[in-house]
Design an enzyme around this catalytic site. Structure first.
Site, PDB file in Angstrom:
ATOM      1  N   MET A   1      17.541  14.830  -1.679  1.00 33.52           N
ATOM      2  CA  MET A   1      16.300  14.234  -1.223  1.00 33.52           C
ATOM      3  C   MET A   1      15.708  13.329  -2.298  1.00 33.52           C
ATOM      4  SD  MET A   1      16.060  15.456   1.828  1.00 33.52           S
ATOM      5  CE  MET A   1      17.862  15.438   1.828  1.00 33.52           C
ATOM      6  N   CYS A   2      14.853  12.429  -1.902  1.00 38.48           N
ATOM      7  CA  CYS A   2      14.167  11.533  -2.821  1.00 38.48           C
ATOM      8  C   CYS A   2      12.944  12.225  -3.406  1.00 38.48           C
ATOM      9  CB  CYS A   2      13.749  10.262  -2.090  1.00 38.48           C
ATOM     10  SG  CYS A   2      15.089   9.463  -1.162  1.00 38.48           S
TER      11      CYS A   2
END
Length: 254
Positions: A1-2
């Site tokens: 995920m970012c």
């Protein structure tokens, strides 16, 4: 995920949260603490978008390289005073391109948008929703990624005059129905209102002198950081901070 973060309030330098804080976005790019199985580093690009003045159009700086390799943004961020900004570092989903155009924040007119997460079953799961867009919109997406399509769907609602919170809520409802189990953690601002969502990932909020910060991970150990409950939206305006539940029956109100 970012990892991503946003600020709204009195003019400040983005450099504090992006580079200087103990667990700034820079640190989160190479040593994140809460990826929840979504990778280990965020090295597939970054971006910073900011508003030099309330009500104006945002400026933006993006690159496809890891944030820790960039020699320009630290000085640029330190020179800026912004009333609102969004910054993000990207961990690209396998099979999606690593390009500058794929890095958040995305922008259109006065808006900045960032997506931390993934759409399950991409791209087939989104074919039905994509059909609602004008063909030219689809052919001119910034990048062939789930985040870019989510932004196209959201900005279409905003252009039609939808309330920002209602537009975000409706989009999450529709994407979750089409692609169950997706991670849909958004940041959206026009420089005067800031909206964040928690949909299968974390977000924390903190009030600071003159403003409010939303971040995937707290940027420092201050106990003033408050986790946003799962399946909630945060709306920040001059009037304060609101927490609102996100539900699949579209019962969230504006």
């Amino acid at each position: 995920m970012c990892r991503h973060l946003a600020y709204l309030g009195a003019p400040v330098s983005p450099a504090e949260l992006v580079f200087a804080a103990p667990h700034a976005l820079l640190v989160q790019s190479y040593a994140p603490q809460d990826m929840r199985g979504g990778g280990s580093v965020n090295a597939d690009g970054f971006g910073l978008g900011w508003y030099p003045e309330p009500g104006g159009a945002p400026q933006r700086y993006r690159r496809a390289a890891p944030l820790w390799t960039d020699q320009t943004l630290p000085a640029l961020a330190a020179s800026v005073r912004a009333t609102a900004f969004v910054a993000a570092v990207r961990n690209g989903t396998t099979g999606m391109p690593v390009t500058e155009a794929a890095a958040a924040p995305f922008t259109d007119g006065r808006w900045l948008f960032s997506h931390n997460g993934v759409v399950r079953g991409w791209p087939g799961s989104m074919a039905g929703l994509a059909k609602s867009l004008d063909v030219t919109e689809l052919l001119t997406l910034e990048a062939p990624t789930d985040a870019a399509l989510l932004w196209a769907l959201l900005r279409a609602r905003l252009r039609d005059g939808a309330d920002p919170l209602a537009a975000v809520t409706d989009l999450i409802t529709e994407v979750e129905a089409a692609a169950p189990g997706s991670r849909l953690n958004f940041l959206l601002t026009d420089g005067t209102t800031l909206i964040g969502t928690t949909w299968t990932h974390a977000l924390s909020v903190r009030s600071v002198a003159g403003g409010v910060v939303l971040a995937s991970e707290p940027c420092d150990p201050d106990p003033a950081w408050t986790p946003v409950p799962e399946h909630h939206a945060v709306r920040v305006t001059e009037a304060g901070v609101e927490l609102l539940p996100l539900t699949l029956d579209r019962s969230t109100t504006s």
